[in-house]
Structures are given as structure tokens and as C-alpha cells.
Design a protein around this motif. Structure first.
Motif, PDB file in Angstrom:
ATOM      1  N   TYR A  83       0.809  -1.215   0.000  1.00 35.95           N
ATOM      2  CA  TYR A  83       0.000   0.000   0.000  1.00 35.95           C
ATOM      3  C   TYR A  83       0.851   1.279   0.000  1.00 35.95           C
ATOM      4  O   TYR A  83       0.312   2.380   0.059  1.00 35.95           O
ATOM      5  N   LEU A  84       2.169   1.119  -0.064  1.00 33.75           N
ATOM      6  CA  LEU A  84       3.063   2.275  -0.017  1.00 33.75           C
ATOM      7  C   LEU A  84       3.933   2.412  -1.259  1.00 33.75           C
ATOM      8  O   LEU A  84       4.557   3.450  -1.469  1.00 33.75           O
ATOM      9  N   GLN A  85       3.986   1.372  -2.087  1.00 33.85           N
ATOM     10  CA  GLN A  85       4.919   1.355  -3.209  1.00 33.85           C
ATOM     11  C   GLN A  85       4.745   2.548  -4.135  1.00 33.85           C
ATOM     12  O   GLN A  85       5.732   3.097  -4.645  1.00 33.85           O
ATOM     13  N   ASP A  86       3.520   2.983  -4.369  1.00 32.13           N
ATOM     14  CA  ASP A  86       3.293   4.081  -5.312  1.00 32.13           C
ATOM     15  C   ASP A  86       3.664   5.444  -4.732  1.00 32.13           C
ATOM     16  O   ASP A  86       3.671   6.441  -5.453  1.00 32.13           O
ATOM     17  N   LEU A  87       3.972   5.499  -3.427  1.00 37.22           N
ATOM     18  CA  LEU A  87       4.355   6.759  -2.790  1.00 37.22           C
ATOM     19  C   LEU A  87       5.859   6.981  -2.805  1.00 37.22           C
ATOM     20  O   LEU A  87       6.335   8.060  -2.460  1.00 37.22           O
ATOM     21  N   ILE A  88       6.618   5.961  -3.181  1.00 36.98           N
ATOM     22  CA  ILE A  88       8.071   6.033  -3.095  1.00 36.98           C
ATOM     23  C   ILE A  88       8.620   6.803  -4.293  1.00 36.98           C
ATOM     24  O   ILE A  88       8.415   6.429  -5.443  1.00 36.98           O
ATOM     25  N   GLY A  89       9.322   7.900  -4.001  1.00 37.36           N
ATOM     26  CA  GLY A  89       9.945   8.698  -5.042  1.00 37.36           C
ATOM     27  C   GLY A  89      11.411   8.349  -5.180  1.00 37.36           C
ATOM     28  O   GLY A  89      11.937   7.510  -4.439  1.00 37.36           O
ATOM     29  N   PRO A  90      12.104   8.980  -6.121  1.00 37.17           N
ATOM     30  CA  PRO A  90      13.540   8.743  -6.303  1.00 37.17           C
ATOM     31  C   PRO A  90      14.312   9.001  -5.012  1.00 37.17           C
ATOM     32  O   PRO A  90      14.131  10.028  -4.362  1.00 37.17           O
ATOM     33  N   GLY A  91      15.156   8.055  -4.624  1.00 42.10           N
ATOM     34  CA  GLY A  91      15.958   8.206  -3.407  1.00 42.10           C
ATOM     35  C   GLY A  91      15.229   7.839  -2.134  1.00 42.10           C
ATOM     36  O   GLY A  91      15.815   7.895  -1.057  1.00 42.10           O
ATOM     37  N   GLN A  92      13.949   7.476  -2.219  1.00 46.23           N
ATOM     38  CA  GLN A  92      13.183   7.092  -1.038  1.00 46.23           C
ATOM     39  C   GLN A  92      13.067   5.576  -0.941  1.00 46.23           C
ATOM     40  O   GLN A  92      13.264   4.853  -1.911  1.00 46.23           O
ATOM     41  N   THR A  93      12.747   5.102   0.257  1.00 49.89           N
ATOM     42  CA  THR A  93      12.503   3.681   0.484  1.00 49.89           C
ATOM     43  C   THR A  93      11.249   3.534   1.330  1.00 49.89           C
ATOM     44  O   THR A  93      10.774   4.507   1.937  1.00 49.89           O
ATOM     45  N   VAL A  94      10.715   2.320   1.384  1.00 50.83           N
ATOM     46  CA  VAL A  94       9.574   2.046   2.251  1.00 50.83           C
ATOM     47  C   VAL A  94       9.951   2.344   3.697  1.00 50.83           C
ATOM     48  O   VAL A  94       9.154   2.911   4.462  1.00 50.83           O
ATOM     49  N   ASN A  95      11.169   1.978   4.086  1.00 49.43           N
ATOM     50  CA  ASN A  95      11.600   2.198   5.472  1.00 49.43           C
ATOM     51  C   ASN A  95      11.604   3.675   5.845  1.00 49.43           C
ATOM     52  O   ASN A  95      11.269   4.035   6.976  1.00 49.43           O
ATOM     53  N   SER A  96      11.980   4.534   4.902  1.00 46.69           N
ATOM     54  CA  SER A  96      11.994   5.970   5.211  1.00 46.69           C
ATOM     55  C   SER A  96      10.574   6.493   5.414  1.00 46.69           C
ATOM     56  O   SER A  96      10.337   7.352   6.272  1.00 46.69           O
ATOM     57  N   LEU A  97       9.615   5.988   4.647  1.00 40.72           N
ATOM     58  CA  LEU A  97       8.213   6.367   4.840  1.00 40.72           C
ATOM     59  C   LEU A  97       7.684   5.877   6.179  1.00 40.72           C
ATOM     60  O   LEU A  97       7.005   6.606   6.904  1.00 40.72           O
ATOM     61  N   LEU A  98       8.007   4.634   6.514  1.00 43.24           N
ATOM     62  CA  LEU A  98       7.559   4.073   7.791  1.00 43.24           C
ATOM     63  C   LEU A  98       8.167   4.835   8.962  1.00 43.24           C
ATOM     64  O   LEU A  98       7.492   5.101   9.958  1.00 43.24           O
ATOM     65  N   LEU A  99       9.434   5.193   8.857  1.00 41.43           N
ATOM     66  CA  LEU A  99      10.109   5.926   9.931  1.00 41.43           C
ATOM     67  C   LEU A  99       9.469   7.284  10.159  1.00 41.43           C
ATOM     68  O   LEU A  99       9.327   7.740  11.298  1.00 41.43           O
ATOM     69  N   LYS A 100       9.031   7.925   9.080  1.00 39.55           N
ATOM     70  CA  LYS A 100       8.452   9.267   9.169  1.00 39.55           C
ATOM     71  C   LYS A 100       7.032   9.248   9.727  1.00 39.55           C
ATOM     72  O   LYS A 100       6.642  10.136  10.495  1.00 39.55           O
ATOM     73  N   HIS A 101       6.234   8.235   9.376  1.00 40.03           N
ATOM     74  CA  HIS A 101       4.803   8.255   9.679  1.00 40.03           C
ATOM     75  C   HIS A 101       4.366   7.253  10.749  1.00 40.03           C
ATOM     76  O   HIS A 101       3.200   7.274  11.141  1.00 40.03           O
ATOM     77  N   CYS A 102       5.259   6.378  11.192  1.00 40.14           N
ATOM     78  CA  CYS A 102       4.832   5.294  12.097  1.00 40.14           C
ATOM     79  C   CYS A 102       5.725   5.176  13.324  1.00 40.14           C
ATOM     80  O   CYS A 102       6.865   5.641  13.334  1.00 40.14           O
ATOM     81  N   ARG A 103       5.182   4.521  14.323  1.00 42.26           N
ATOM     82  CA  ARG A 103       5.964   4.020  15.453  1.00 42.26           C
ATOM     83  C   ARG A 103       6.163   2.532  15.228  1.00 42.26           C
ATOM     84  O   ARG A 103       5.307   1.867  14.664  1.00 42.26           O
ATOM     85  N   SER A 104       7.282   2.013  15.687  1.00 42.32           N
ATOM     86  CA  SER A 104       7.531   0.578  15.509  1.00 42.32           C
ATOM     87  C   SER A 104       7.746  -0.101  16.852  1.00 42.32           C
ATOM     88  O   SER A 104       8.171   0.520  17.823  1.00 42.32           O
TER      89      SER A 104
END
Length: 393
Positions: A355-376
Motif C-alpha cells: 500500500y506504499l509502493q506508489d508513494l516512493i519517489g527517487p531516493g526514497q525507500t519504504v523504510n523511510s516512509l515508515l520511519l516518518k509516519h509510524c511508530r515501531s
């Protein structure tokens, strides 16, 4: 942004070189071989020039490309497009004064003072950052004129051709054409059209039923014969489009073209068809049985076929599955995460990633999105990371 030598402003009869050298010695600069005198023009302060900061790679790109296009409607942030890439255009502010001088030559070694005419001063410039193509708008625009049967063609408005899309979509031409292929669009009478989801579902259902009726293998479907057999029920181009969307050409003769259907795509098609037809959720085991019975012989459904179209809730007993298509989710990252966490409080990375793949831009990763928007945290049972919303207390 700086300049070598001494920059100053003089009036009257002009600067004295010896006096300038003496000043530089007093300032501890040493002897300057490049003295430039700044003269502020009468029109100083009013200008229509905008500065763009370019890396060496971008300078080379600008030399090779034939044209660059700024795209964006009112209310949208402008992007700059090359023939195959899209760049965000960001305005930056500097505390230094940027003096604009036409014909500035910083390589001169003349010892005599050189007068530079300053036409304006600015404190802002633009920088370019490679970004993902903004194609979400294209899907929604084409949805308005989606093909849903020949009987409705007289009522369709808002059809868009290639020129229209190039003027409306913030992406390069190559990215737009690739996006058109990805969403299954077809050029019909000069206009780009998608096929309405419900109509495409009925089209594909007829194709798969014909396979059973004719005893054809899904690994070798005769495209021309199939389209002609269904011509009274649906247009030839729609039948061909559906076969090419859900399969690949594997053989061609003088009179026929053969298509091998993709097991993954057909399994996902039937899964989405079953789930979208139900307002609620299924027990996972029951759904797998219904799904398996619907598929052509020889195809096997797997849970990973559901990625991006369904949510499997494993924290319930028994496990359930419900419809959650990626295409229905918000395109803004923060809104996307809020929606996902409203459906399920905690997610494993394998489940949320589709559900996140289409949000990833150049130089970004899924992990960077998760780090910004989520707690783990760590799942005490599986020992794997799980993610929940930062907004939850």
C-alpha cells in the motif's frame, strides 16, 4: 554565487587601481588580479529573471535535452519536465545578496578595473529535485470518460487526447505514456480511454467462460478467434484489451495470435471480483475455497495474490479478509497512513508495503516512509517489527 576579486561601487571619474589595491591590503585580502566595479543601473530592482541552481549532472542534461516544460495548474506546485523525467521546483531563500549582471565573465585576468552593470538583486532561487511522476490525476480524469459500452458513447464527455494530457498531468511524456499502459488505457478515435471497472469485469468473465466452453488452455488462447466469438456481446477492441491486460503474447502465425494468461493477474482479478461484490468480510478459509472454485483449471490462488487489494486480519479468530484496494486510497502520504491505521491498528511490514509502493519517489525507500509516519515495536510472538500510527497515544 560569489565572485573573485574586489567588488565595489564608484561614482565620478571611476576607480583608481592603486587605491583599490591599497584597500585590499588593509583588509588582509592581498593583491587582487581581478577588480570588478559594480554599477547599479537606473532600472535596478525591477526584473523578470528567476535563478535556478543546477548540479553538474543537471547542467549536462540541460545541454542535451531539446526542451524543458514547466507543468502545473493553479493551486499545484510547479514541476519541470524533461522528455523522460520530472523534477520538483523548490523556491529557496538565501541570506546573501545575489547580484544579477548581464554578460558576467568571472575568468578575466585583466588588471584594469572592469565595470559590471547590476540590473537587480534577489534573495531567492530555485532548486530542482528529481521526483516521482504525478500520475494520480490522470487516472481520475480518464475515469470520467471511461468506456462502459457502445450504447453509452453518445453521452460521454470530457474525452482527452495526448495533447490534453501533456497540458494537465505533471509528468514527462515518457512517464505519461508508461502510466497509460499501467492503468490499461487504449487510444480510441484519437482519445485515451480506460474501461469502466464493472464493464471490464463482465468482459473478462465472458472471456474466461468462453475458455471453458471451447476447451482452450489459458496458456494458449487464440486471440482473434476469441474476440470474434464474443463480437455480438462486446466490441472487438475491448475483448483484445482484456486479453492483453491479463496476459502476454506467446505465439503468432499468419492467421492467429496466441495469448498466455497470467496466473497472478487472473487470480487477482477473481479475488477482487469476489471481494468487491460483498459489502462485508469473509472468513479467510471460506474465501479461499470460493476463490479457488472460481479460477480456471490449473490456476492456484495464494495469499500473496491479495497484496494491494485486500486486508487479511490475522489478529482475529478466525482470520478474516476484506476488500481494501490500493486505487481507493488517498494519494497524500499522511492521509494514506491515517486511512490504513483506521482500518487496522497494527501492521506487519510485509502487509503494509504493497500500500506504499506508489508513494516512493527517487531516493526514497519504504523504510523511510515508515520511519516518518509510524511508530515501531516488536511482535512478541513472531519477533518481527510491527507498525502503528504516531498519532495514537
Amino acid at each position: 554565487r560569489g565572485s573573485s576579486g574586489i567588488n565595489a561601487e564608484y561614482g565620478g571619474g571611476g576607480p583608481d587601481l592603486e587605491a583599490l589595491q591599497a584597500r585590499s591590503e588593509e583588509a588582509g585580502i592581498g593583491e587582487s588580479k581581478n577588480v570588478q566595479v559594480l554599477h547599479f543601473d537606473g532600472s535596478y530592482g525591477s526584473h523578470d529573471i528567476r535563478l535556478i541552481e543546477l548540479s553538474k549532472d543537471l547542467v549536462e542534461l540541460f545541454k542535451k535535452e531539446k526542451e524543458f516544460i514547466l507543468r502545473g495548474e493553479e493551486g499545484e506546485d510547479a514541476v519541470l519536465c524533461t522528455s523522460n523525467q520530472t523534477y520538483e521546483l523548490r523556491e529557496c531563500t538565501t541570506s546573501n545578496s545575489l547580484l544579477l549582471s548581464p554578460g558576467l565573465d568571472r575568468t578575466t585576468e585583466e588588471r584594469e578595473p572592469v565595470t559590471r552593470h547590476i540590473s537587480a538583486t534577489t534573495f531567492t532561487y530555485y532548486e530542482l529535485k528529481l521526483c516521482r511522476a504525478k500520475l494520480d490525476k490522470m487516472r481520475s480524469l480518464l475515469k470520467r470518460s471511461a468506456f462502459r459500452g457502445e450504447e453509452f458513447e453518445g453521452t460521454i464527455k470530457g474525452k482527452l487526447n495526448t495533447t490534453d494530457l501533456l497540458g494537465l498531468i505533471q509528468a514527462s511524456e515518457k512517464e505519461i505514456r508508461s502510466g497509460l499502459d499501467d492503468i490499461g488505457s487504449v487510444e480510441l478515435d484519437g482519445y485515451w480511454r480506460t474501461v469502466e471497472t464493472e464493464y471490464l469485469t463482465s468482459v473478462m468473465s465472458r472471456v474466461l467462460m468462453l475458455l471453458v466452453e471451447k476447451g482452450w488452455s489459458w496458456e494458449r488462447v487464440p486471440l482473434i478467434e476469441c474476440c470474434r466469438a464474443l463480437e455480438e456481446l462486446q466490441p472487438l477492441f475491448v475483448s483484445e484489451l482484456s486479453l492483453r491486460l491479463y496476459g502476454t503474447q506467446v505465439e503468432e502465425s499468419d492467421s492467429e495470435v496466441y495469448i498466455k494468461l497470467s496466473e497472478d493477474k487472473v487470480c487477482r482479478f477473481y479475488a477482487e471480483y469476489i471481494l468487491s461484490s460483498s459489502a462485508g468480510m469473509f472468513h479467510l478459509n471460506e474465501f479461499m475455497e470460493v476463490w479457488n472454485d472460481a479460477l480456471p483449471e490449473g490456476m492456484t490462488p495464494r495469499e500473496d495474490h491479495l497484496k494491494g487489494i485486500a486486508l487479511i486480519s490475522r489478529n482475529k479468530t478466525p482470520c478474516t479478509v476484506s476488500y481494501l484496494p490500493l486505487s481507493d486510497l488517498p494519494v497524500d502520504p499522511a492521509s494514506r497512513f491515517n486511512h490504513l491505521f483506521s482500518r487496522q491498528e497494527k501492521w506487519h511490514q510485509d502487509d503494509i508495503t504493497p500500500y506504499l509502493q506508489d508513494l516512493i519517489g527517487p531516493g526514497q525507500t519504504v523504510n523511510s516512509l515508515l520511519l516518518k509516519h509510524c511508530r515501531s515495536s516488536t511482535d512478541p510472538v513472531t519477533k518481527k517489527k510491527i507498525y502503528n500510527s504516531r498519532q495514537r497515544q
